[in-house]
Scaffold this active site. Structure first.
Site, PDB file in Angstrom:
ATOM      1  N   HIS A 127       0.827  -1.209   0.000  1.00  0.00           N
ATOM      2  CA  HIS A 127       0.000   0.000   0.000  1.00  0.00           C
ATOM      3  C   HIS A 127       0.859   1.256   0.000  1.00  0.00           C
ATOM      4  O   HIS A 127       0.561   2.236  -0.698  1.00  0.00           O
ATOM      5  CB  HIS A 127      -0.921  -0.041   1.225  1.00  0.00           C
ATOM      6  CG  HIS A 127      -1.816   1.141   1.347  1.00  0.00           C
ATOM      7  ND1 HIS A 127      -1.701   2.050   2.386  1.00  0.00           N
ATOM      8  CD2 HIS A 127      -2.841   1.583   0.576  1.00  0.00           C
ATOM      9  CE1 HIS A 127      -2.616   2.979   2.244  1.00  0.00           C
ATOM     10  NE2 HIS A 127      -3.324   2.741   1.155  1.00  0.00           N
ATOM     11  N   GLU A 161       2.250   1.845  -3.469  1.00  0.00           N
ATOM     12  CA  GLU A 161       1.212   2.421  -4.342  1.00  0.00           C
ATOM     13  C   GLU A 161       1.101   3.929  -4.132  1.00  0.00           C
ATOM     14  O   GLU A 161       1.004   4.707  -5.079  1.00  0.00           O
ATOM     15  CB  GLU A 161      -0.122   1.730  -4.068  1.00  0.00           C
ATOM     16  CG  GLU A 161      -1.334   2.365  -4.705  1.00  0.00           C
ATOM     17  CD  GLU A 161      -2.425   2.674  -3.703  1.00  0.00           C
ATOM     18  OE1 GLU A 161      -2.869   3.838  -3.644  1.00  0.00           O
ATOM     19  OE2 GLU A 161      -2.832   1.739  -2.987  1.00  0.00           O
ATOM     20  N   HIS A 162       1.140   4.358  -2.872  1.00  0.00           N
ATOM     21  CA  HIS A 162       1.084   5.796  -2.574  1.00  0.00           C
ATOM     22  C   HIS A 162       2.305   6.525  -3.120  1.00  0.00           C
ATOM     23  O   HIS A 162       2.195   7.604  -3.700  1.00  0.00           O
ATOM     24  CB  HIS A 162       1.006   6.012  -1.055  1.00  0.00           C
ATOM     25  CG  HIS A 162      -0.384   5.962  -0.505  1.00  0.00           C
ATOM     26  ND1 HIS A 162      -0.941   7.001   0.212  1.00  0.00           N
ATOM     27  CD2 HIS A 162      -1.341   5.002  -0.566  1.00  0.00           C
ATOM     28  CE1 HIS A 162      -2.171   6.673   0.577  1.00  0.00           C
ATOM     29  NE2 HIS A 162      -2.437   5.459   0.130  1.00  0.00           N
ATOM     30  N   GLU A 172      -4.305   7.382   8.173  1.00  0.00           N
ATOM     31  CA  GLU A 172      -5.315   6.499   7.568  1.00  0.00           C
ATOM     32  C   GLU A 172      -5.537   5.263   8.434  1.00  0.00           C
ATOM     33  O   GLU A 172      -6.676   4.809   8.613  1.00  0.00           O
ATOM     34  CB  GLU A 172      -4.857   6.104   6.159  1.00  0.00           C
ATOM     35  CG  GLU A 172      -5.884   5.344   5.351  1.00  0.00           C
ATOM     36  CD  GLU A 172      -5.404   5.007   3.950  1.00  0.00           C
ATOM     37  OE1 GLU A 172      -6.155   4.316   3.227  1.00  0.00           O
ATOM     38  OE2 GLU A 172      -4.283   5.420   3.579  1.00  0.00           O
TER      39      GLU A 172
END
Length: 427
Positions: free
Chosen positions: A47, A50-51, A127
């Protein structure tokens, strides 16, 4: 069929579905690598990677990436799931080459600047905190942890605050180099596109990905069990599940239809009995998540503490009733709902691009609408009742809950009642 497939020299696949009447295109890069590929010390790196793909390359700063695609009226985004990661764009047809150039740039030439990394780590930590503070998100993390303990499949996609904060640029480069290989990559596109042009650009821009196979993931081990968190909330979020069926399994479509009959809409059994007839909760639904080698069949509900003791036995009763048999009208409704979803996907270039790309990753080829429809229609009433019996009475339950859960019956008690064929006792 308008779908075309081409594999280039490094094993990367291009799959497209041209929609000539459209003026826009949806396209993206789907990689058969997600959070399930992570080792324990890498938790959350998929993740984070991806960011970080949008945080600057050798040719573009993070701001330039955003401004260049938006100056053309387009948009670009990404998403990480358990078994794949997607980087995608939506643009006018004339800007397909621009979108592919940006996507290739962020995947091949990202610099992973240390300052940008620190800022993005902070964003993801926030998040993670937001997900923990949201009971309706937290319950699903607990659900997967209980279903697949001590496995990457059972860990959250976001990672933990400590793990995410500990990654450096070299860790990101290493993970990308190890896992992002040509045979695991699919470029999917739909809408106003030219297949041959996309193949030409893919051959030029995506050739640095090596033509070798990345590491395989460990086989899934469904275990089941119970994880709950008591919190002083107005509602309890509860998810009860069982081992489902993987993609490609002969019962995959039966499992999808079972979920629809049980809790797939306002006419479903759970909605009618739990909400309409008894008023036990505002939200209740069933779902079936499929992975490459396993699956999860589950029911989620949100209710107050005063109704929790009655809610779970009622859900159990409905599960057992499906195992005893359903009506032809119920199966027809479920089939039509599933078929409508397939046909609606054909009208959305973004949905269609993702659909055919994931089919390549899962099955090695795109599936025709006719083939999928035939498989849906091949499911019989007997298939649904047989599968319901197998899932409900032979699989160890997984139970997760967040909130005022003092009156919730245990997973062991649920299993005992289901196997005895009676959920009539009160919690």
């Amino acid at each position: 069929m308008s779908v075309r497939v081409t594999k280039i020299d490094n094993g990367l696949t291009v799959v497209t579905d041209a929609m000539p009447r459209l003026e826009t295109a949806a396209l993206g890069v789907w990689i058969g690598v997600g959070s399930r590929a992570e080792k324990r010390h890498q938790h959350g790196i998929s993740h984070l990677l991806e960011h970080m793909a949008f945080k600057g390359t050798r040719r573009r700063t993070a701001r330039m990436i955003a401004e260049e695609i938006e100056a053309a009226g387009g948009e670009v985004n990404a998403a990480t799931s358990v078994e794949n990661t997607a980087y995608y764009a939506r643009v006018l047809k004339a800007d397909v080459p621009l979108a592919l150039d940006i996507l290739s740039d962020i995947l091949i030439d990202s610099v992973f600047d240390a300052g940008e990394l620190r800022r993005e780590q902070h964003v993801i930590v926030q998040e993670i905190g937001a997900a923990f503070d949201s009971p309706d998100d937290r319950v699903f993390d607990l659900f997967q942890e209980a279903a697949y303990p001590d496995q990457a499949l059972g860990r959250s996609i976001l990672g933990t605050q400590d793990a995410v904060s500990g990654f450096d640029p070299d860790a990101l480069r290493h993970y990308l180099d190890v896992h992002y290989k040509g045979p695991a990559i699919v470029i999917g596109a739909a809408g106003a596109i030219d297949h041959d042009e996309i193949v030409r650009i893919a051959t030029e821009r995506f050739s640095p990905f090596r033509a070798e196979t990345g590491p395989s993931v460990s086989p899934a081990r469904y275990v089941g069990g119970e994880k709950t968190e008591r919190r002083p909330l107005m509602e309890a979020q509860v998810t009860l599940g069982f081992e489902g069926r993987p993609f490609g399994h002969e019962d995959y479509f039966a499992a999808q239809l079972f979920a629809s009959v049980l809790g797939g809409g306002m006419s479903s059994r759970l909605f009618q009995e739990v909400r309409e007839n008894r008023g036990l909760c505002y939200s209740v639904y069933a779902f079936h998540w499929a992975f490459s080698d396993t699956g999860l069949f589950a029911i989620h509900a949100a209710t107050g503490a005063e109704d929790l003791g009655e809610l779970m036995p009622v859900i159990g009763q409905e599960l057992l009733k499906v195992a005893d048999g359903i009506g032809a009208d119920e199966l027809d409704r479920a089939r039509n709902q599933m078929k409508a979803g397939l046909l609606m996907a054909l009208e959305s270039p973004a949905t269609r691009a993702g659909q055919i790309a994931r089919q390549i990753l899962l099955y090695g080829r795109p599936l025709t609408t006719e083939e999928l429809t035939e498989r849906i229609h091949a499911v019989t009433l007997a298939d649904i009742s047989r599968l319901a019996g197998e899932i409900v009475t032979r699989s160890t339950p997984t139970l997760a809950a967040v909130g005022p859960v003092e009156t919730l019956i245990s997973a062991d008690e649920i299993a005992e009642r289901l196997r005895s064929g009676s959920m009539a006792l009160h919690g």
